[in-house]
Scaffold this active site. Structure first.
Site, PDB file in Angstrom:
ATOM      1  N   GLU A  56      -3.827  18.019  21.825  1.00 24.92           N
ATOM      2  CA  GLU A  56      -3.073  17.294  20.703  1.00 24.92           C
ATOM      3  C   GLU A  56      -3.376  18.086  19.504  1.00 24.92           C
ATOM      4  OE1 GLU A  56      -1.383  13.234  21.733  1.00 24.92           O
ATOM      5  OE2 GLU A  56      -3.709  13.012  20.957  1.00 24.92           O
ATOM      6  N   HIS A  71      -8.745  10.122  20.546  1.00 23.15           N
ATOM      7  CA  HIS A  71      -7.624  10.529  19.877  1.00 23.15           C
ATOM      8  C   HIS A  71      -7.657  10.998  18.341  1.00 23.15           C
ATOM      9  CE1 HIS A  71      -3.376  10.319  18.520  1.00 23.15           C
ATOM     10  NE2 HIS A  71      -3.102  10.345  19.758  1.00 23.15           N
TER      11      HIS A  71
END
Length: 249
Positions: free
Chosen positions: A167, A95
């Site tokens: 993302e 992430h």
């Protein structure tokens, strides 16, 4: 046909009591629903509680991170066998917040991906460019490097099970999401990279999510795209009704 997958990334939110309250309410809302795969990724401290509450449901449990070693003197880290012990099916790896705040490199992420597969956890592998990289036209270069280095040395039989979350860093937690068509172009790029490393068949099996300020109002725009198979949801997954509205869209 790739099954759609919606995953909740709660980040550093929710105590055990709040986790229990959320799951009890969400179970009622989603009772009998099996169209899309649902994954909930609470903080490590809430995994035990979440596992107990999700046992009688089709909802999958995921973790937000893990270390690549099975065990050892790694203070503060959580191992893949600990996640398996808590019945986790998924684990978020790479992430952007881990890359940014904890200096995770592509090499570290590659080790984590290999370890996740070794212990039969399905990675949700995150990739994405920063705003300045996008402005300079470097999106393709950045995504290509992240995907290639992340997947280095992984057999295609494993890679076809992976979930990749695109993302864009500039869209995470900012309220600014990418446009559906733009996200779809990056998803196409990811499939092309995988096809070049492995083959077309593998690239078509990989599920690709969009993440970055996803909410009940914009989710349909992303799910309507041909190459996007779901979403990794942050802030909008913290309330049961909001997350349910996203899941059933």
């Amino acid at each position: 046909m790739r099954r759609k997958i919606i995953a909740a990334n709660w980040k550093m939110y929710k105590t055990c009591a709040e986790t229990e309250s959320f799951i009890k309410e969400f179970k009622e809302l989603s009772k009998g629903y099996e169209e899309k795969e649902i994954v909930i990724c609470p903080p490590f401290t809430s995994l035990y509680v979440a596992n107990k509450l999700l046992e009688d449901t089709p909802i999958k449990l995921g973790a937000q991170n893990m270390f690549w070693e099975k065990e050892g003197a790694y203070t503060g880290e959580i191992s893949p066998i600990m996640l398996k012990d808590l019945n986790c099916s998924y684990v978020i790896i790479g992430h952007s917040e881990r890359r940014q705040y904890f200096s995770e490199t592509n090499d570290m992420i590659n080790k984590k991906l290999k370890s996740a597969f070794e212990y039969e956890l399905i990675p949700i592998f995150c990739v994405g460019e920063k705003w300045e990289e996008r402005e300079k036209g470097k999106t393709e270069e950045v995504i290509t490097e992240q995907v290639k280095k992340g997947l280095q040395g992984l057999e295609k039989e494993k890679v076809e099970k992976i979930v990749i979350a695109y993302e864009p860093v500039w869209a995470i937690g900012t309220g600014h999401s990418a446009k559906g068509e733009d996200a779809n172009e990056v998803a196409k790029l990811i499939r092309r990279i995988i096809s070049e490393i492995y083959d077309e068949e593998v690239s078509q099996k990989v599920r690709i999510q969009y993440g970055g300020s996803v909410n009940p109002q914009n989710i349909k725009e992303f799910l309507a795209q041909s190459e996007i198979d779901g979403a990794l949801v942050g802030g909008a997954s913290l309330k049961p009704q909001s997350f349910w509205d996203i899941v059933r869209s």
